[in-house]
Design an enzyme around this catalytic site. Sequence first.
Site, PDB file in Angstrom:
ATOM      1  N   VAL A  87       9.410  -8.278  10.192  1.00 40.29           N
ATOM      2  CA  VAL A  87       8.883  -8.747  11.475  1.00 40.29           C
ATOM      3  C   VAL A  87      10.089  -8.981  12.369  1.00 40.29           C
ATOM      4  CG1 VAL A  87       7.709 -10.634  12.649  1.00 40.29           C
ATOM      5  CG2 VAL A  87       6.817  -9.776  10.475  1.00 40.29           C
TER       6      VAL A  87
ATOM      7  N   LYS B 109       0.825  -1.212   0.000  1.00 37.70           N
ATOM      8  CA  LYS B 109       0.000   0.000   0.000  1.00 37.70           C
ATOM      9  C   LYS B 109       0.861   1.265   0.000  1.00 37.70           C
ATOM     10  CE  LYS B 109      -4.030  -2.074   2.228  1.00 37.70           C
ATOM     11  NZ  LYS B 109      -4.933  -2.076   3.404  1.00 37.70           N
TER      12      LYS B 109
ATOM     13  N   GLU C 299       4.801  -0.544  14.147  1.00 33.63           N
ATOM     14  CA  GLU C 299       5.515   0.731  14.265  1.00 33.63           C
ATOM     15  C   GLU C 299       6.020   1.140  12.885  1.00 33.63           C
ATOM     16  OE1 GLU C 299       8.611   2.208  17.448  1.00 33.63           O
ATOM     17  OE2 GLU C 299       9.686   1.179  15.829  1.00 33.63           O
TER      18      GLU C 299
END
Length: 225
Positions: A45, A21, A141
């Site tokens: 991650v 996105k 975050e």
Amino acid sequence: MGQWNRFLAPYKQAVDEMKVKFKGMRKQFETNNTNSPIEFVTGRVKPLASIYDKTLEKGLLFEPSEELARNLQDIAGLRMMCQFVGDIETVVELLRQRNDLRIVEEKDYISHEKQSGYRSYHVIVEYPVQTIDGEQLILAEIQIRTLAMNFWASIEHSLNYKYKGVFPEEIKLRLQRAAEAAFQLDEEMTQIRDEIQEAQAYFSEYKESPGTRFPADAEGGRKDT
């Protein structure tokens, strides 16, 4: 490991979806022939070793749980790089306007840099992930910074692992001076922003014009991971 893989799977999905996105946001600026405030986007991650270190720091149990998900806001992390300091506020405003995520917290380490010299803008978001078990809200975050800020932060992060957070005084002072030098570089580049963007637009048109050929390894350009 199976339990951890199941726990982290929605985080990976959230990172992958948001990367697509945010890269799409950058592409829209380019399609409109407008200077994009986003230089490139990366995401990851947090590795299990880093999660373990954070649980020790926060006094949490090292096990997949709702408490862990609630207290570790950066298991899913994305980084949006900008060329100029002024672009950071533009990117933050774009995030505020989105309806596919909810901003939980903002931390401005640019106007109020850390004592170490660290500068970046952090946005904690809640992002809905659709799974076979239903919707799951994931905390992530997003760090927004310039290329110069990122260079300094990457070096400081590596040294932090070496010295376990306790830097020799000389290294600490040099890092602080380097942070100021990096910020000064950002300030100087801002002063000639128009000239830089005009030159970049000219180069992009020249590179894409018919008959222009460049070796594959000489084109440079943005990188996304």
